[in-house]
Design an enzyme around this catalytic site. Structure first.
Site, PDB file in Angstrom:
ATOM      1  NE  ARG A  99      16.176  35.512  32.748  1.00 38.80           N
ATOM      2  CZ  ARG A  99      14.868  35.314  32.815  1.00 38.80           C
ATOM      3  NH1 ARG A  99      14.235  35.621  33.912  1.00 38.80           N
ATOM      4  NH2 ARG A  99      14.203  34.812  31.796  1.00 38.80           N
ATOM      5  CG  HIS A 122      23.797  28.765  48.397  1.00 42.84           C
ATOM      6  ND1 HIS A 122      23.750  28.343  47.079  1.00 42.84           N
ATOM      7  CD2 HIS A 122      23.997  30.116  48.351  1.00 42.84           C
ATOM      8  CE1 HIS A 122      23.925  29.375  46.280  1.00 42.84           C
ATOM      9  NE2 HIS A 122      24.068  30.465  47.027  1.00 42.84           N
ATOM     10  N   GLY A 132      17.446  35.884  40.109  1.00 38.92           N
ATOM     11  CA  GLY A 132      18.444  36.190  39.093  1.00 38.92           C
ATOM     12  C   GLY A 132      18.108  37.411  38.272  1.00 38.92           C
ATOM     13  N   GLY A 133      18.239  38.610  38.844  1.00 38.69           N
ATOM     14  CA  GLY A 133      18.081  39.839  38.077  1.00 38.69           C
ATOM     15  C   GLY A 133      16.657  40.278  37.852  1.00 38.69           C
ATOM     16  CE1 TYR A 162      30.047  30.586  46.879  1.00 41.40           C
ATOM     17  CE2 TYR A 162      27.664  30.625  47.097  1.00 41.40           C
ATOM     18  CZ  TYR A 162      28.856  31.291  46.895  1.00 41.40           C
ATOM     19  OH  TYR A 162      28.865  32.646  46.719  1.00 41.40           O
ATOM     20  CG  HIS A 198      25.236  30.654  43.070  1.00 44.59           C
ATOM     21  ND1 HIS A 198      24.797  31.811  43.659  1.00 44.59           N
ATOM     22  CD2 HIS A 198      24.253  30.280  42.214  1.00 44.59           C
ATOM     23  CE1 HIS A 198      23.599  32.131  43.183  1.00 44.59           C
ATOM     24  NE2 HIS A 198      23.260  31.202  42.303  1.00 44.59           N
ATOM     25  N   GLY A 212      17.782  39.826  45.539  1.00 50.04           N
ATOM     26  CA  GLY A 212      18.993  39.958  46.326  1.00 50.04           C
ATOM     27  C   GLY A 212      19.572  41.353  46.300  1.00 50.04           C
ATOM     28  NE  ARG A 213      21.981  41.459  41.189  1.00 48.61           N
ATOM     29  CZ  ARG A 213      22.079  41.154  39.905  1.00 48.61           C
ATOM     30  NH1 ARG A 213      23.091  41.611  39.201  1.00 48.61           N
ATOM     31  NH2 ARG A 213      21.164  40.424  39.314  1.00 48.61           N
ATOM     32  NE  ARG A 217      20.061  30.979  44.858  1.00 53.59           N
ATOM     33  CZ  ARG A 217      20.389  32.253  45.026  1.00 53.59           C
ATOM     34  NH1 ARG A 217      20.809  32.673  46.210  1.00 53.59           N
ATOM     35  NH2 ARG A 217      20.315  33.103  44.028  1.00 53.59           N
TER      36      ARG A 217
END
Length: 298
Positions: A132, A40, A163-164, A45, A43, A185-186, A92
């Site tokens: 997004r 990762h 992303g969405g 991190y 974002h 993801g979500r 990523r």
């Protein structure tokens, strides 16, 4: 609320110790039977903090120039690949997202340079996050002129986007060539059988954002229902009647994207990775099935 220590910059001498932790983690993943490792690097991190000059104010070999700010990521990739092999290592990045204060004065120059370095490697894929992030979930994406398409032609390998995305927009991204793979993801959190639901065009469970980052080991992670056997049977029956057994994704010049069947969906649910890379190929075997759904950070 938990107490946090005061953040500080790593000393130059400490950085090899952090990179060694990545190597050990990759070694543990390999011993545990993982197919690959995605680093990762986005974002806001740790890896992203080295990339972005809005955070990275170092004056040693890991700061200052774009080349120096990419050094940490490249050394982490090397460490992970030493255990997994480059063909089973991915990264990523979020080149068009200023998340958690990770801003850069010239992000295009930064990430075009990084991509040129990644092109020298034989990674499984590069994963980019589109800008997004939204609360609408299955209701669609937010249109923006600032996206990852500018980096598509620059990268020579396989590209994953997230992303969405919805089922339809994800397939369109692959159909149009914007991406080779799409990550969810979500929607995967609230739909543990998401590939199957996509295949038979079933309704999706709505996710509860308030449970995304909690300490409960069950609520918000394991309490979302799967489709019942009768719902699955009816779904496949409708797909057969509509002559839509195939996923609708056209032939891809780099990959063999197979139609979604009930057998494949079972395999997809058993493996969280988006791709099974052939040990004999730096990208993917022509006979290697591509799994277009994979868990991702929400």
């Amino acid at each position: 609320m938990a107490e946090y220590s005061q953040p500080r910059s790593l000393s130059t001498e400490e950085i090899p110790l952090i990179i060694e932790e990545f190597r050990v983690a990759a070694s543990n993943a390999r011993r545990a039977g993982f197919d690959g490792v995605e680093i990762h690097g986005g974002h806001g991190y740790l890896v992203d903090q080295f990339f972005k000059d809005g955070i990275n104010d170092r004056t040693d070999v890991y700061g200052g120039s774009i080349e120096n700010r990419c050094r940490f990521a490249l050394e982490v990739i090397h460490a992970v690949a030493s255990q997994m092999g480059e063909e089973r290592t991915a990264i990523r990045i979020s080149p068009v997202i200023d998340h958690l204060g990770a801003v850069d004065s010239n992000p295009d120059a930064l990430f075009f340079h990084l991509i040129s370095e990644l092109n020298r490697k034989r990674l499984a894929y590069v994963h980019m996050t589109e800008p997004r992030f939204n609360n609408k979930g299955v209701d669609g994406l937010i249109d923006t002129t600032e996206n990852c398409s500018k980096f598509r032609e620059a990268y020579d390998g396989l590209l994953m986007l997230s992303g969405g995305f919805t089922r339809e927009s994800g397939m369109e991204a692959i159909r149009s060539g914007a991406a080779d793979m799409v990550s969810y993801g979500r929607l995967f959190i609230s739909n543990p059988d998401l590939p199957l639901r996509f295949a038979i065009e079933a309704n999706l469970n709505a996710y509860d954002r308030s449970t995304f980052y909690t300490h409960d080991q069950y609520v918000g992670y394991l309490d979302y229902p799967k489709l019942k056997s009768e719902e699955i049977r009816q779904g496949w029956s409708k797909q057969t009647q509509k002559k839509k057994v195939r996923s609708g994704i056209p032939h891809h010049p780099k990959l063999n994207i197979q139609p979604l069947s009930s057998t494949m969906c079972g395999r997809m649910l058993a493996s969280p990775l988006a791709m099974r890379a052939s040990p004999h190929s730096h990208v993917a075997s022509p006979q290697t099935p591509l799994l277009v759904c994979s868990p991702s950070n929400p």
